[in-house]
Design a protein around this motif. Structure first.
Motif, PDB file in Angstrom:
ATOM      1  N   ALA A   3       0.839  -1.200   0.000  1.00 10.44           N
ATOM      2  CA  ALA A   3       0.000   0.000   0.000  1.00 10.44           C
ATOM      3  C   ALA A   3       0.876   1.253   0.000  1.00 10.44           C
ATOM      4  O   ALA A   3       0.577   2.230  -0.684  1.00 10.44           O
ATOM      5  N   HIS A   4       1.979   1.220   0.725  1.00  6.76           N
ATOM      6  CA  HIS A   4       2.891   2.367   0.783  1.00  6.76           C
ATOM      7  C   HIS A   4       3.464   2.658  -0.605  1.00  6.76           C
ATOM      8  O   HIS A   4       3.552   3.817  -1.022  1.00  6.76           O
ATOM      9  N   THR A  63       2.163   1.961  -3.568  1.00  4.99           N
ATOM     10  CA  THR A  63       1.159   2.405  -4.532  1.00  4.99           C
ATOM     11  C   THR A  63       0.538   3.736  -4.158  1.00  4.99           C
ATOM     12  O   THR A  63      -0.157   4.347  -4.970  1.00  4.99           O
ATOM     13  N   GLY A  64       0.753   4.174  -2.931  1.00  7.00           N
ATOM     14  CA  GLY A  64       0.144   5.408  -2.465  1.00  7.00           C
ATOM     15  C   GLY A  64      -1.276   5.209  -1.956  1.00  7.00           C
ATOM     16  O   GLY A  64      -1.917   6.151  -1.512  1.00  7.00           O
ATOM     17  N   ALA A  65      -1.779   4.000  -2.034  1.00  8.27           N
ATOM     18  CA  ALA A  65      -3.129   3.694  -1.547  1.00  8.27           C
ATOM     19  C   ALA A  65      -3.089   3.438  -0.050  1.00  8.27           C
ATOM     20  O   ALA A  65      -2.103   2.934   0.470  1.00  8.27           O
ATOM     21  N   PRO A  66      -4.157   3.798   0.648  1.00  9.15           N
ATOM     22  CA  PRO A  66      -4.187   3.507   2.078  1.00  9.15           C
ATOM     23  C   PRO A  66      -4.294   2.001   2.311  1.00  9.15           C
ATOM     24  O   PRO A  66      -4.819   1.263   1.472  1.00  9.15           O
ATOM     25  N   VAL A 106      -5.778  -1.374   3.590  1.00 14.85           N
ATOM     26  CA  VAL A 106      -7.164  -1.813   3.754  1.00 14.85           C
ATOM     27  C   VAL A 106      -7.231  -2.734   4.970  1.00 14.85           C
ATOM     28  O   VAL A 106      -6.517  -3.742   5.044  1.00 14.85           O
TER      29      VAL A 106
END
Length: 171
Positions: free
Chosen positions: A5-6, A8-11, A13
């Protein structure tokens, strides 16, 4: 290697939230069966089953890679049978889902053309041989080539939705 997640910039889940939200999607319930090396029926309850391809005929199911039932199925060989449970077979679903050695003690079944257990009363059954096995996070994706398939004697499928079992009645 999968991105985090880090990266990809996505939070991140939350797994509990993931399970809760995806629980809003109803799934059919199947029992994947085989015979162990001694000839005893073995199997596991699965809610993640799908058709994959018409040509060649392929289906897939996604077992937890740490499941003891999945380990037993893998060790039994490459052939398996997918039994689509009927609405009246919640007891079969629960019996096969528990951790015990003789899950099929009170379950009536007959051999498929490939010799795998076909559960009496199932809506349909699909006899397969493993075509591919893929790693997918904490699960495997098992792709099976269909060898034989047949409608069963059950009429309405068993469904799982938001943590409970139910059925479907077409209009």
């Amino acid at each position: 290697m999968p991105l985090t997640a880090h990266q990809t910039g996505a939070p991140a889940v939350d797994p509990a939230r993931f399970r809760h939200v995806l629980g809003h999607y109803p799934t059919g319930v199947v029992v994947v069966t085989a015979l162990d090396r001694s000839g005893a029926a073995i199997g596991m309850t699965v809610g993640s089953f799908t058709s994959v391809s018409l040509d060649p005929p392929l289906v897939a199911f996604l077992p937890d890679r740490n499941s003891g039932s999945w380990r037993a199925l893998r060790e039994s060989g490459e052939r398996f049978c997918v039994n689509v449970l009927s609405a009246g077979q919640e007891d079969v679903c629960r019996a096969v889902a528990v951790r015990k050695t003789d899950k099929f003690h009170d379950i009536e079944w007959r051999p498929s053309p490939a010799g795998n257990p076909v559960i009496n009363g199932a809506v349909a059954w699909i006899d397969c041989v493993t075509e591919q096995l893929h790693d997918a996070g904490d699960h495997h994706i098992v792709v099976g080539r269909v060898l034989h398939l047949q409608e069963g004697d059950g009429e309405t499928p068993l469904l799982f939705h938001q943590g409970t079992y139910g059925t479907f009645a077409p209009h």
